[in-house]
Write an enzyme that holds these catalytic residues in place. Structure first.
Site, PDB file in Angstrom:
ATOM      1  N   SER A 141       0.859  -1.191   0.000  1.00  0.00           N
ATOM      2  CA  SER A 141       0.000   0.000   0.000  1.00  0.00           C
ATOM      3  C   SER A 141       0.891   1.235   0.000  1.00  0.00           C
ATOM      4  O   SER A 141       2.037   1.183   0.460  1.00  0.00           O
ATOM      5  CB  SER A 141      -0.859   0.009   1.268  1.00  0.00           C
ATOM      6  OG  SER A 141      -1.536   1.255   1.409  1.00  0.00           O
ATOM      7  N   TYR A 154      -2.000  -1.142  10.263  1.00  0.00           N
ATOM      8  CA  TYR A 154      -2.044  -1.334   8.806  1.00  0.00           C
ATOM      9  C   TYR A 154      -0.760  -0.798   8.166  1.00  0.00           C
ATOM     10  O   TYR A 154      -0.132  -1.480   7.351  1.00  0.00           O
ATOM     11  CB  TYR A 154      -3.275  -0.615   8.261  1.00  0.00           C
ATOM     12  CG  TYR A 154      -3.529  -0.793   6.784  1.00  0.00           C
ATOM     13  CD1 TYR A 154      -4.175  -1.928   6.300  1.00  0.00           C
ATOM     14  CD2 TYR A 154      -3.142   0.179   5.865  1.00  0.00           C
ATOM     15  CE1 TYR A 154      -4.426  -2.085   4.942  1.00  0.00           C
ATOM     16  CE2 TYR A 154      -3.385   0.033   4.512  1.00  0.00           C
ATOM     17  CZ  TYR A 154      -4.031  -1.094   4.056  1.00  0.00           C
ATOM     18  OH  TYR A 154      -4.273  -1.243   2.714  1.00  0.00           O
TER      19      TYR A 154
HETATM   20  P1  NAD Z   1     -11.820  -5.941  -0.151  1.00  0.00           P
HETATM   21  O1  NAD Z   1     -12.299  -6.079   1.259  1.00  0.00           O
HETATM   22  O2  NAD Z   1     -12.759  -5.399  -1.178  1.00  0.00           O
HETATM   23  O3  NAD Z   1     -11.242  -7.341  -0.641  1.00  0.00           O
HETATM   24  C1  NAD Z   1     -10.393  -8.094   0.198  1.00  0.00           C
HETATM   25  C2  NAD Z   1     -10.745  -9.566   0.083  1.00  0.00           C
HETATM   26  O4  NAD Z   1      -9.836 -10.282   0.934  1.00  0.00           O
HETATM   27  C3  NAD Z   1     -12.165  -9.880   0.586  1.00  0.00           C
HETATM   28  O5  NAD Z   1     -12.840 -10.705  -0.342  1.00  0.00           O
HETATM   29  C4  NAD Z   1     -11.937 -10.607   1.900  1.00  0.00           C
HETATM   30  O6  NAD Z   1     -12.933 -11.581   2.184  1.00  0.00           O
HETATM   31  C5  NAD Z   1     -10.569 -11.255   1.644  1.00  0.00           C
HETATM   32  N1  NAD Z   1      -9.884 -11.579   2.898  1.00  0.00           N
HETATM   33  C6  NAD Z   1      -9.772 -10.798   3.997  1.00  0.00           C
HETATM   34  N2  NAD Z   1      -9.116 -11.460   4.956  1.00  0.00           N
HETATM   35  C7  NAD Z   1      -8.799 -12.674   4.437  1.00  0.00           C
HETATM   36  C8  NAD Z   1      -8.112 -13.792   4.941  1.00  0.00           C
HETATM   37  N3  NAD Z   1      -7.647 -13.829   6.204  1.00  0.00           N
HETATM   38  N4  NAD Z   1      -7.927 -14.871   4.138  1.00  0.00           N
HETATM   39  C9  NAD Z   1      -8.405 -14.872   2.870  1.00  0.00           C
HETATM   40  N5  NAD Z   1      -9.096 -13.841   2.343  1.00  0.00           N
HETATM   41  C10 NAD Z   1      -9.280 -12.757   3.125  1.00  0.00           C
HETATM   42  O7  NAD Z   1     -10.495  -5.031  -0.041  1.00  0.00           O
HETATM   43  P2  NAD Z   1      -9.569  -4.301  -1.138  1.00  0.00           P
HETATM   44  O8  NAD Z   1      -9.708  -2.841  -0.881  1.00  0.00           O
HETATM   45  O9  NAD Z   1      -9.773  -4.852  -2.496  1.00  0.00           O
HETATM   46  O10 NAD Z   1      -8.126  -4.727  -0.587  1.00  0.00           O
HETATM   47  C11 NAD Z   1      -7.362  -5.758  -1.171  1.00  0.00           C
HETATM   48  C12 NAD Z   1      -5.903  -5.531  -0.806  1.00  0.00           C
HETATM   49  O11 NAD Z   1      -5.480  -4.276  -1.347  1.00  0.00           O
HETATM   50  C13 NAD Z   1      -5.619  -5.466   0.698  1.00  0.00           C
HETATM   51  O12 NAD Z   1      -4.414  -6.123   0.993  1.00  0.00           O
HETATM   52  C14 NAD Z   1      -5.485  -3.986   0.952  1.00  0.00           C
HETATM   53  O13 NAD Z   1      -4.699  -3.694   2.069  1.00  0.00           O
HETATM   54  C15 NAD Z   1      -4.811  -3.545  -0.345  1.00  0.00           C
HETATM   55  N6  NAD Z   1      -4.955  -2.108  -0.608  1.00  0.00           N
HETATM   56  C16 NAD Z   1      -6.185  -1.566  -0.801  1.00  0.00           C
HETATM   57  C17 NAD Z   1      -6.296  -0.205  -1.010  1.00  0.00           C
HETATM   58  C18 NAD Z   1      -7.641   0.455  -1.198  1.00  0.00           C
HETATM   59  O14 NAD Z   1      -7.709   1.690  -1.122  1.00  0.00           O
HETATM   60  N7  NAD Z   1      -8.699  -0.282  -1.465  1.00  0.00           N
HETATM   61  C19 NAD Z   1      -5.144   0.596  -1.046  1.00  0.00           C
HETATM   62  C20 NAD Z   1      -3.911   0.010  -0.853  1.00  0.00           C
HETATM   63  C21 NAD Z   1      -3.827  -1.349  -0.643  1.00  0.00           C
END
Ligand code: NAD
Length: 253
Positions: A141, A154
Site C-alpha cells: 500500500s 495497517y
Molecule cells: P476488499 O475487502 O474489497 O477485498 C479483500 C478480500 O480479501 C475480501 O474478499 C476478503 O474476504 C478477503 N480476505 C480478507 N481477509 C482474508 C483472509 N484472512 N484470508 C483470505 N481472504 C481474506 O479489499 P480491497 O480494498 O480490495 O483490498 C485488497 C488488498 O489491497 C488489501 O491487501 C489492501 O490492504 C490492499 N490495498 C487496498 C487499497 C484500497 O484503497 N482499497 C489501497 C492500498 C492497498
C-alpha cells in the site's frame, strides 16, 4: 494474451482489487484459483470469469492459517498441475491510534496482512522452485511508504510487506522466482466504500482519503489490476524486488 498457459493463485480474490485482478488474469489467458475466506465472493468471481469464457476455481481459506495457506497452493497444483503466479492480496484494516487499539487488533491484522503473505508464499515457492520459477506479487500500500492518521497497524503491516518483498527477491532470484509488490493508493473497493459509509461524516472521510492524491480521485480496482498484471507477466522478466507505486501521485508529498 500475457498469461497464456499460466496458472495463477489470487488470495482475497472474492472482492475489490483481488476480484478485478483475477478477472483480468483470466482474460489474459491464465487459469485462476480464486482464494478467499468468504467463499461466496470467490464463487461470484469464478462465475464472472466463466461467463467471460475463462477458466477458474474457488478455494475457501484464511491466509493467516498455515493449513489453509498450504491447501490453497495444493488445490492449485492438484487442479491445474502447477503454479506460475501468486498474487498475495488478502488484507484488511483496523482504524485507531496505538493507545486505542488492543493487542488482539495488532495480532489479528498482522497475521492476515503480513503473516498471510509469508504463509502462502512459503508453500508456493516450494512448487515454483521445483518447476523452474514463477512470479509473486504482494499487495502492499502507499501506507507502507507514508503515514496515515489513526492507521498504525495497517501502515506497519504494509511496510513489512515491502521489506519482505525485497528480502524474498534476494533469496529466490537464483530459482527464477521474481518477487515484487504493488503499492496502491486509495482505491474504491467494497472495503473502502464500507469505511466511508461508516464514518461519522462520510463526505469528509471521502475527501480525507484522497486529500494528497495528485490526480484528485480514487483509483478503480482495474487501475491496480493492470500494474499487477505487468509485474506478474513475462513483460516484467527483469524486474524483481520493487515496490511499484500505483497511487495517483499520493506519495510525492
Ligand atoms: P476488499 O475487502 O474489497 O477485498 C479483500 C478480500 O480479501 C475480501 O474478499 C476478503 O474476504 C478477503 N480476505 C480478507 N481477509 C482474508 C483472509 N484472512 N484470508 C483470505 N481472504 C481474506 O479489499 P480491497 O480494498 O480490495 O483490498 C485488497 C488488498 O489491497 C488489501 O491487501 C489492501 O490492504 C490492499 N490495498 C487496498 C487499497 C484500497 O484503497 N482499497 C489501497 C492500498 C492497498
Amino acid at each position: 494474451m500475457r498469461l497464456r498457459e499460466k496458472v495463477a493463485l489470487v488470495t482475497g480474490g472474492g472482492s475489490g482489487i483481488g476480484r478485478a485482478t483475477s478477472t483480468l488474469f483470466a482474460g489474459e489467458g491464465a487459469k485462476v484459483v480464486v482464494a478467499d475466506s468468504v467463499v461466496d465472493g470467490a464463487r461470484e468471481t469464478v462465475q464472472t470469469i466463466k461467463e467471460n469464457g475463462g477458466e477458474a476455481i474457488s478455494v475457501q481459506g484464511d491466509v493467516s492459517q498455515a493449513a489453509d495457506a498450504e491447501r490453497m497452493v495444493q488445490e492449485t497444483v492438484n487442479t491445474y498441475g502447477k503454479l506460475d503466479v501468486l498474487f498475495n492480496n488478502a488484507g484488511y484494516n483496523v482504524y485507531g491510534s496505538v493507545h486505542e487499539l488492543s493487542e488482539q487488533d495488532w495480532d489479528k491484522l498482522m497475521s492476515v496482512n503480513l503473516k498471510g503473505v509469508f504463509l502462502v508464499s512459503k508453500y508456493a515457492v516450494k512448487h515454483m522452485m521445483k518447476t523452474g520459477g514463477g512470479s509473486i506479487v504482494n499487495n502492499a500500500s502507499s501506507f507502507g511508504i507514508i503515514a496515515y492518521p489513526r492507521d498504525p497497524v495497517y501502515c506497519a503491516s504494509k511496510g513489512g510487506i515491502i521489506s519482505l518483498t525485497r528480502q524474498m527477491a534476494l533469496d529466490y532470484a537464483s530459482y527464477n522466482i521474481r518477487v515484487n509488490c504493488i503499492c496502491p493508493g486509495p482505491t474504491l473497493t467494497p472495503r473502502i466504500e464500507r469505511a466511508i459509509k461508516a464514518a461519522p461524516d462520510p463526505e469528509e472521510r471521502r475527501k480525507q482519503s484522497i486529500k494528497n492524491v495528485l490526480l484528485g480521485r480514487f483509483a478503480k480496482p482495474e487501475e491496480i489490476a493492470y500494474p499487477v498484471l505487468f509485474l506478474a507477466s513475462d513483460e516484467a522478466s527483469f524486474i524483481t524486488g520493487i515496490a511499484l507505486q500505483a497511487d495517483g501521485g499520493q506519495t510525492i508529498h
